[in-house]
Design a protein around this motif. Structure first.
Motif, mmCIF file in Angstrom:
data_model
loop_
_atom_site.group_PDB
_atom_site.id
_atom_site.type_symbol
_atom_site.label_atom_id
_atom_site.label_comp_id
_atom_site.label_asym_id
_atom_site.label_seq_id
_atom_site.Cartn_x
_atom_site.Cartn_y
_atom_site.Cartn_z
ATOM 1 N N MET A 31 5.844 8.752 -3.674
ATOM 2 C CA MET A 31 5.622 7.302 -3.597
ATOM 3 C C MET A 31 6.180 6.598 -4.832
ATOM 4 O O MET A 31 6.672 5.477 -4.746
ATOM 5 C CB MET A 31 4.129 6.989 -3.452
ATOM 6 C CG MET A 31 3.546 7.358 -2.117
ATOM 7 S SD MET A 31 4.267 6.382 -0.791
ATOM 8 C CE MET A 31 4.876 7.670 0.270
ATOM 9 N N MET A 32 6.117 7.265 -5.979
ATOM 10 C CA MET A 32 6.695 6.667 -7.189
ATOM 11 C C MET A 32 8.212 6.576 -7.068
ATOM 12 O O MET A 32 8.823 5.605 -7.518
ATOM 13 C CB MET A 32 6.297 7.481 -8.425
ATOM 14 C CG MET A 32 4.844 7.303 -8.812
ATOM 15 S SD MET A 32 4.361 8.297 -10.224
ATOM 16 C CE MET A 32 5.193 7.433 -11.530
ATOM 17 N N ASN A 33 8.828 7.604 -6.473
ATOM 18 C CA ASN A 33 10.281 7.602 -6.315
ATOM 19 C C ASN A 33 10.748 6.524 -5.348
ATOM 20 O O ASN A 33 11.825 5.956 -5.528
ATOM 21 C CB ASN A 33 10.773 8.967 -5.839
ATOM 22 C CG ASN A 33 10.677 10.011 -6.924
ATOM 23 O OD1 ASN A 33 10.658 9.691 -8.109
ATOM 24 N ND2 ASN A 33 10.610 11.276 -6.529
ATOM 25 N N THR A 34 9.964 6.238 -4.312
ATOM 26 C CA THR A 34 10.379 5.215 -3.345
ATOM 27 C C THR A 34 10.123 3.821 -3.884
ATOM 28 O O THR A 34 10.799 2.879 -3.487
ATOM 29 C CB THR A 34 9.634 5.377 -2.008
ATOM 30 O OG1 THR A 34 8.237 5.201 -2.207
ATOM 31 C CG2 THR A 34 9.906 6.731 -1.374
ATOM 32 N N TYR A 40 1.288 -7.647 0.846
ATOM 33 C CA TYR A 40 0.644 -8.873 0.365
ATOM 34 C C TYR A 40 0.259 -8.807 -1.114
ATOM 35 O O TYR A 40 0.495 -9.740 -1.868
ATOM 36 C CB TYR A 40 -0.600 -9.194 1.199
ATOM 37 C CG TYR A 40 -0.256 -9.620 2.600
ATOM 38 C CD1 TYR A 40 0.433 -10.801 2.824
ATOM 39 C CD2 TYR A 40 -0.613 -8.843 3.684
ATOM 40 C CE1 TYR A 40 0.770 -11.199 4.106
ATOM 41 C CE2 TYR A 40 -0.286 -9.228 4.969
ATOM 42 C CZ TYR A 40 0.407 -10.410 5.186
ATOM 43 O OH TYR A 40 0.734 -10.789 6.448
ATOM 44 N N THR A 41 -0.344 -7.717 -1.520
ATOM 45 C CA THR A 41 -0.847 -7.643 -2.898
ATOM 46 C C THR A 41 0.145 -7.010 -3.870
ATOM 47 O O THR A 41 -0.082 -7.043 -5.073
ATOM 48 C CB THR A 41 -2.157 -6.836 -2.940
ATOM 49 O OG1 THR A 41 -1.892 -5.527 -2.457
ATOM 50 C CG2 THR A 41 -3.235 -7.515 -2.120
ATOM 51 N N LYS A 42 1.191 -6.407 -3.353
ATOM 52 C CA LYS A 42 2.221 -5.750 -4.173
ATOM 53 C C LYS A 42 1.658 -4.619 -5.034
ATOM 54 O O LYS A 42 2.179 -4.321 -6.101
ATOM 55 C CB LYS A 42 2.955 -6.763 -5.063
ATOM 56 C CG LYS A 42 3.576 -7.911 -4.311
ATOM 57 C CD LYS A 42 4.621 -7.434 -3.348
ATOM 58 C CE LYS A 42 5.271 -8.635 -2.672
ATOM 59 N NZ LYS A 42 5.701 -8.339 -1.336
ATOM 60 N N VAL A 43 0.580 -3.997 -4.552
ATOM 61 C CA VAL A 43 0.022 -2.833 -5.243
ATOM 62 C C VAL A 43 0.877 -1.622 -4.868
ATOM 63 O O VAL A 43 1.109 -1.364 -3.686
ATOM 64 C CB VAL A 43 -1.450 -2.592 -4.829
ATOM 65 C CG1 VAL A 43 -1.980 -1.314 -5.444
ATOM 66 C CG2 VAL A 43 -2.304 -3.771 -5.210
ATOM 67 N N PRO A 44 1.373 -0.871 -5.844
ATOM 68 C CA PRO A 44 2.204 0.297 -5.528
ATOM 69 C C PRO A 44 1.402 1.345 -4.735
ATOM 70 O O PRO A 44 0.238 1.613 -5.037
ATOM 71 C CB PRO A 44 2.607 0.849 -6.887
ATOM 72 C CG PRO A 44 2.317 -0.231 -7.863
ATOM 73 C CD PRO A 44 1.251 -1.089 -7.281
ATOM 74 N N TYR A 45 2.054 1.910 -3.732
ATOM 75 C CA TYR A 45 1.405 2.953 -2.943
ATOM 76 C C TYR A 45 1.052 4.163 -3.805
ATOM 77 O O TYR A 45 0.086 4.863 -3.532
ATOM 78 C CB TYR A 45 2.287 3.387 -1.773
ATOM 79 C CG TYR A 45 2.183 2.470 -0.575
ATOM 80 C CD1 TYR A 45 1.027 2.448 0.194
ATOM 81 C CD2 TYR A 45 3.232 1.638 -0.216
ATOM 82 C CE1 TYR A 45 0.921 1.622 1.295
ATOM 83 C CE2 TYR A 45 3.131 0.806 0.884
ATOM 84 C CZ TYR A 45 1.974 0.797 1.632
ATOM 85 O OH TYR A 45 1.856 -0.022 2.716
ATOM 86 N N ALA A 46 1.835 4.405 -4.850
ATOM 87 C CA ALA A 46 1.538 5.533 -5.743
ATOM 88 C C ALA A 46 0.160 5.369 -6.371
ATOM 89 O O ALA A 46 -0.577 6.352 -6.520
ATOM 90 C CB ALA A 46 2.606 5.645 -6.816
ATOM 91 N N LEU A 47 -0.203 4.150 -6.701
ATOM 92 C CA LEU A 47 -1.524 3.903 -7.284
ATOM 93 C C LEU A 47 -2.624 4.174 -6.262
ATOM 94 O O LEU A 47 -3.656 4.756 -6.589
ATOM 95 C CB LEU A 47 -1.607 2.454 -7.792
ATOM 96 C CG LEU A 47 -2.904 2.055 -8.472
ATOM 97 C CD1 LEU A 47 -3.103 2.868 -9.744
ATOM 98 C CD2 LEU A 47 -2.897 0.574 -8.782
ATOM 99 N N ILE A 48 -2.381 3.770 -5.025
ATOM 100 C CA ILE A 48 -3.374 3.990 -3.970
ATOM 101 C C ILE A 48 -3.541 5.476 -3.689
ATOM 102 O O ILE A 48 -4.661 5.992 -3.630
ATOM 103 C CB ILE A 48 -2.967 3.225 -2.697
ATOM 104 C CG1 ILE A 48 -2.984 1.725 -2.961
ATOM 105 C CG2 ILE A 48 -3.879 3.591 -1.528
ATOM 106 C CD1 ILE A 48 -2.340 0.895 -1.880
ATOM 107 N N TYR A 49 -2.416 6.187 -3.548
ATOM 108 C CA TYR A 49 -2.480 7.612 -3.227
ATOM 109 C C TYR A 49 -2.927 8.469 -4.410
ATOM 110 O O TYR A 49 -3.269 9.635 -4.230
ATOM 111 C CB TYR A 49 -1.127 8.108 -2.713
ATOM 112 C CG TYR A 49 -0.813 7.636 -1.312
ATOM 113 C CD1 TYR A 49 -1.672 7.932 -0.262
ATOM 114 C CD2 TYR A 49 0.331 6.911 -1.033
ATOM 115 C CE1 TYR A 49 -1.406 7.519 1.028
ATOM 116 C CE2 TYR A 49 0.616 6.481 0.246
ATOM 117 C CZ TYR A 49 -0.253 6.789 1.274
ATOM 118 O OH TYR A 49 0.021 6.376 2.545
ATOM 119 N N SER A 50 -2.913 7.918 -5.609
ATOM 120 C CA SER A 50 -3.352 8.702 -6.768
ATOM 121 C C SER A 50 -4.856 8.992 -6.716
ATOM 122 O O SER A 50 -5.340 9.839 -7.465
ATOM 123 C CB SER A 50 -2.994 7.994 -8.070
ATOM 124 O OG SER A 50 -3.727 6.793 -8.190
#
Length: 88
Positions: A31-34, A40-50
């Motif tokens: 997710m960090m690489n993509t 809407y919130t622009k929260v990185p998926y890497a943060l969510i999946y962490s």
């Protein structure tokens, strides 16, 4: 016998959680690489999946603490039973 079974279950859970933590870490890396983020919130998926590897790490800490308690002399329930004079 019950303590041995509890210890075996805890050890098995530690290995399962280690596997999930490693795989979750790989997912976070992807997710960090993509660089994807929520729309809407622009929260990185890497943060969510962490949350997966972090949660697994915390559960491993808990399992290791329980294993230490079992190795040290039983669970808290066993200690409470001994204080009341009941046979464990």
């Amino acid at each position: 016998m019950q303590r041995i079974l509890a210890a075996a279950v805890n050890v098995l859970m530690v290995f399962i959680l280690l596997f999930l933590m490693v795989q979750g870490g790989r997912l976070v890396g992807q997710m960090m690489n993509t660089g994807r983020a929520t729309s809407y919130t622009k929260v990185p998926y890497a943060l969510i999946y962490s949350a997966v590897p972090v949660g697994c790490f915390l559960m491993i800490c808990n399992m290791l603490a329980e294993l230490y308690q079992l190795w040290k002399g039983g669970s808290d329930e066993d200690a409470a039973d001994r204080e009341r004079g009941q046979d464990v």
